[in-house]
Design a protein around this motif. Structure first.
Motif, PDB file in Angstrom:
ATOM      1  N   VAL A 191       0.861  -1.185   0.000  1.00  8.94           N
ATOM      2  CA  VAL A 191       0.000   0.000   0.000  1.00  8.94           C
ATOM      3  C   VAL A 191       0.895   1.231   0.000  1.00  8.94           C
ATOM      4  N   THR A 192       0.796   2.054  -1.038  1.00 10.82           N
ATOM      5  CA  THR A 192       1.588   3.279  -1.087  1.00 10.82           C
ATOM      6  C   THR A 192       0.807   4.426  -0.448  1.00 10.82           C
ATOM      7  N   GLY A 193       1.516   5.480  -0.100  1.00  9.06           N
ATOM      8  CA  GLY A 193       0.854   6.615   0.534  1.00  9.06           C
ATOM      9  C   GLY A 193       0.252   6.262   1.877  1.00  9.06           C
ATOM     10  N   ALA A 194       0.895   5.353   2.610  1.00 12.09           N
ATOM     11  CA  ALA A 194       0.292   4.764   3.806  1.00 12.09           C
ATOM     12  C   ALA A 194       0.542   5.550   5.082  1.00 12.09           C
ATOM     13  N   SER A 195       1.162   6.714   4.990  1.00  9.08           N
ATOM     14  CA  SER A 195       1.451   7.465   6.219  1.00  9.08           C
ATOM     15  C   SER A 195       0.252   8.233   6.749  1.00  9.08           C
ATOM     16  N   SER A 196      -0.780   8.424   5.919  1.00 10.16           N
ATOM     17  CA  SER A 196      -1.943   9.183   6.374  1.00 10.16           C
ATOM     18  C   SER A 196      -3.129   8.886   5.468  1.00 10.16           C
ATOM     19  N   GLY A 197      -4.291   9.384   5.858  1.00 14.67           N
ATOM     20  CA  GLY A 197      -5.467   9.368   5.011  1.00 14.67           C
ATOM     21  C   GLY A 197      -5.894   8.002   4.524  1.00 14.67           C
ATOM     22  N   ILE A 198      -6.278   7.933   3.248  1.00 11.29           N
ATOM     23  CA  ILE A 198      -6.817   6.696   2.678  1.00 11.29           C
ATOM     24  C   ILE A 198      -5.777   5.582   2.698  1.00 11.29           C
ATOM     25  N   GLY A 199      -4.510   5.905   2.445  1.00 17.18           N
ATOM     26  CA  GLY A 199      -3.469   4.882   2.466  1.00 17.18           C
ATOM     27  C   GLY A 199      -3.320   4.248   3.834  1.00 17.18           C
ATOM     28  N   ARG A 200      -3.279   5.071   4.859  1.00 13.09           N
ATOM     29  CA  ARG A 200      -3.151   4.553   6.230  1.00 13.09           C
ATOM     30  C   ARG A 200      -4.371   3.709   6.602  1.00 13.09           C
ATOM     31  N   ALA A 201      -5.566   4.215   6.269  1.00 15.36           N
ATOM     32  CA  ALA A 201      -6.781   3.479   6.596  1.00 15.36           C
ATOM     33  C   ALA A 201      -6.837   2.147   5.859  1.00 15.36           C
ATOM     34  N   THR A 202      -6.363   2.125   4.618  1.00 13.18           N
ATOM     35  CA  THR A 202      -6.365   0.884   3.841  1.00 13.18           C
ATOM     36  C   THR A 202      -5.396  -0.135   4.414  1.00 13.18           C
ATOM     37  N   ALA A 203      -4.187   0.310   4.751  1.00 14.08           N
ATOM     38  CA  ALA A 203      -3.217  -0.605   5.359  1.00 14.08           C
ATOM     39  C   ALA A 203      -3.763  -1.171   6.668  1.00 14.08           C
ATOM     40  N   THR A 204      -4.398  -0.327   7.446  1.00 11.07           N
ATOM     41  CA  THR A 204      -4.979  -0.766   8.717  1.00 11.07           C
ATOM     42  C   THR A 204      -6.083  -1.788   8.494  1.00 11.07           C
ATOM     43  N   ARG A 205      -6.954  -1.506   7.547  1.00 11.99           N
ATOM     44  CA  ARG A 205      -8.078  -2.412   7.272  1.00 11.99           C
ATOM     45  C   ARG A 205      -7.594  -3.758   6.751  1.00 11.99           C
ATOM     46  N   LEU A 206      -6.678  -3.752   5.796  1.00 13.08           N
ATOM     47  CA  LEU A 206      -6.195  -5.020   5.251  1.00 13.08           C
ATOM     48  C   LEU A 206      -5.478  -5.845   6.303  1.00 13.08           C
ATOM     49  N   ALA A 207      -4.679  -5.189   7.144  1.00 16.00           N
ATOM     50  CA  ALA A 207      -4.002  -5.919   8.219  1.00 16.00           C
ATOM     51  C   ALA A 207      -5.021  -6.550   9.167  1.00 16.00           C
TER      52      ALA A 207
END
Length: 266
Positions: A22-38
Motif C-alpha cells: 500500500v503506497t501513501g500509507a502514512s496518512s489518510g486513505i493509504g493509512r486506513a487501507t493498510a490498517t483495514r487489510l491488516a
C-alpha cells in the motif's frame, strides 16, 4: 464484506495470507487501507516517504513498513528488493494511494512546478511501482493492481485543472493496463473517491488550515478515509473472477465534483 469474513478468506487453514503493498500509507486513505487489510488478515507492506508516521502505523497494526519515495527510481528499486525478501517474489496486490493535489490555479495561471509535482506523484509514481512490482503480482496467480484516483479523473471542475490532468493520466494508465493484462490472472481496479475529509489532503493542497476547513464547511458527512478503505477491501477480497473496473464513491451530499449540498450549522 466484514473484517471477519475477509479475514477468513485471507487466512483459511492451510493457506498463506494474501499480501499487499500500500503506497501513501502514512496518512489518510493509504493509512486506513493498510490498517483495514491488516485487520482482515493480509500481510501488508505499508510504504510512504515519512518513516516516523510509518513506525506509528506498524506499532498499531503489526504491518511491515518501508520508507519509499515513489518518484525516485532507487527508492522503488529498494521496494522491489523488500517485496522479494518479505514475500518470496510474489505479491497479490498493489494499492496505489500515493499522490495528491497541489493548488487550485486556473489554467491561465498554472504553476508548472505544482503541475509537475502532481504528475510525478500521481502518474509516474504509480507507473514506477507498477512496472517494478508487476512481475511479482503476475507470479502470485491471484493478482490485483488497484489505483485510487478521484472523481477529478472523470469530471473537470473550476480550480481542478492540474489535479484533473494528473488523475486523468492515472485513470488512463489503469485502463490501458487492464487491456494489456486481459487473459491473465491479474485484475486492474480503479476506485475514484469524491469528497473525503482527511487530516491532510486539503491542507496540503491549499497550504492553509482555515482554507482547508472551508472545503467541508456545511457538508453533512463527507466521506472518511475508512469509508474508502472499506470499498478497497471489498474490491480486493471479492471472488477473483469479479473485477470492479471502476467504483465512484461519494458522500450523499455530493452530486458532482463541483456540486455539493451545504447547510448552515453543519
Amino acid at each position: 464484506m466484514t473484517s471477519a469474513a475477509a479475514a477468513s478468506e485471507t487466512s483459511a487453514p492451510g493457506t498463506a495470507p494474501l499480501t499487499a503493498v500500500v503506497t501513501g500509507a502514512s496518512s489518510g486513505i493509504g493509512r486506513a487501507t493498510a490498517t483495514r487489510l491488516a485487520a482482515d488478515g493480509w500481510r501488508v507492506l505499508a510504504v510512504a516517504r515519512r518513516e516516523e508516521k510509518l513506525r506509528e502505523l506498524a506499532a498499531e497494526t503489526g504491518c511491515e513498513i518501508l520508507a519509499v519515495d515513489v518518484t525516485d527510481d532507487d527508492s522503488v528499486a529498494a521496494l522491489t528488493a523488500r517485496v522479494e525478501d518479505l514475500f518470496g517474489g510474489t505479491l497479490n496486490s498493489i494499492v496505489h494511494v500515493a499522490g495528491g493535489a497541489l493548488g487550485v490555479d486556473p489554467v491561465a495561471e498554472a504553476d508548472l512546478e505544482k503541475w509537475q509535482g502532481m504528475y510525478e506523484s500521481n502518474v509516474l509514481g504509480a507507473l514506477r511501482v507498477t512496472r517494478a512490482l508487476l512481475p511479482a503480482v503476475r507470479a502470485s496467480g491471484r493478482g490485483d493492481v488497484l489505483f485510487v484516483t478521484s472523481v477529478a479523473a472523470h469530471e473537470a471542475y473550476p480550480g481542478g485543472s492540474g489535479y484533473n490532468a494528473a488523475k486523468s493520466g492515472e485513470h488512463m494508465l489503469a485502463r490501458t493496463l487492464r487491456l494489456e493484462l486481459n487473459g491473465e490472472k491479474v485484475r486492474v481496479i480503479e476506485v475514484a473517491p469524491g469528497m473525503v475529509r482527511t487530516e491532510e489532503f486539503s491542507l496540503v493542497r491549499l497550504g492553509d488550515r482555515d482554507a482547508a476547513d472551508k472545503v467541508y464547511e456545511g457538508v453533512e458527512n463527507p466521506l472518511t478515509a475508512q469509508d474508502c478503505a472499506d470499498v478497497i477491501a471489498y474490491a480486493l477480497s471479492a471472488p477473483h473472477h469479479v473485477n470492479l473496473d471502476l467504483v465512484t464513491v461519494r458522500p450523499l451530499a455530493q452530486a458532482a465534483a463541483h456540486r455539493v449540498a451545504r447547510h448552515q450549522g453543519v
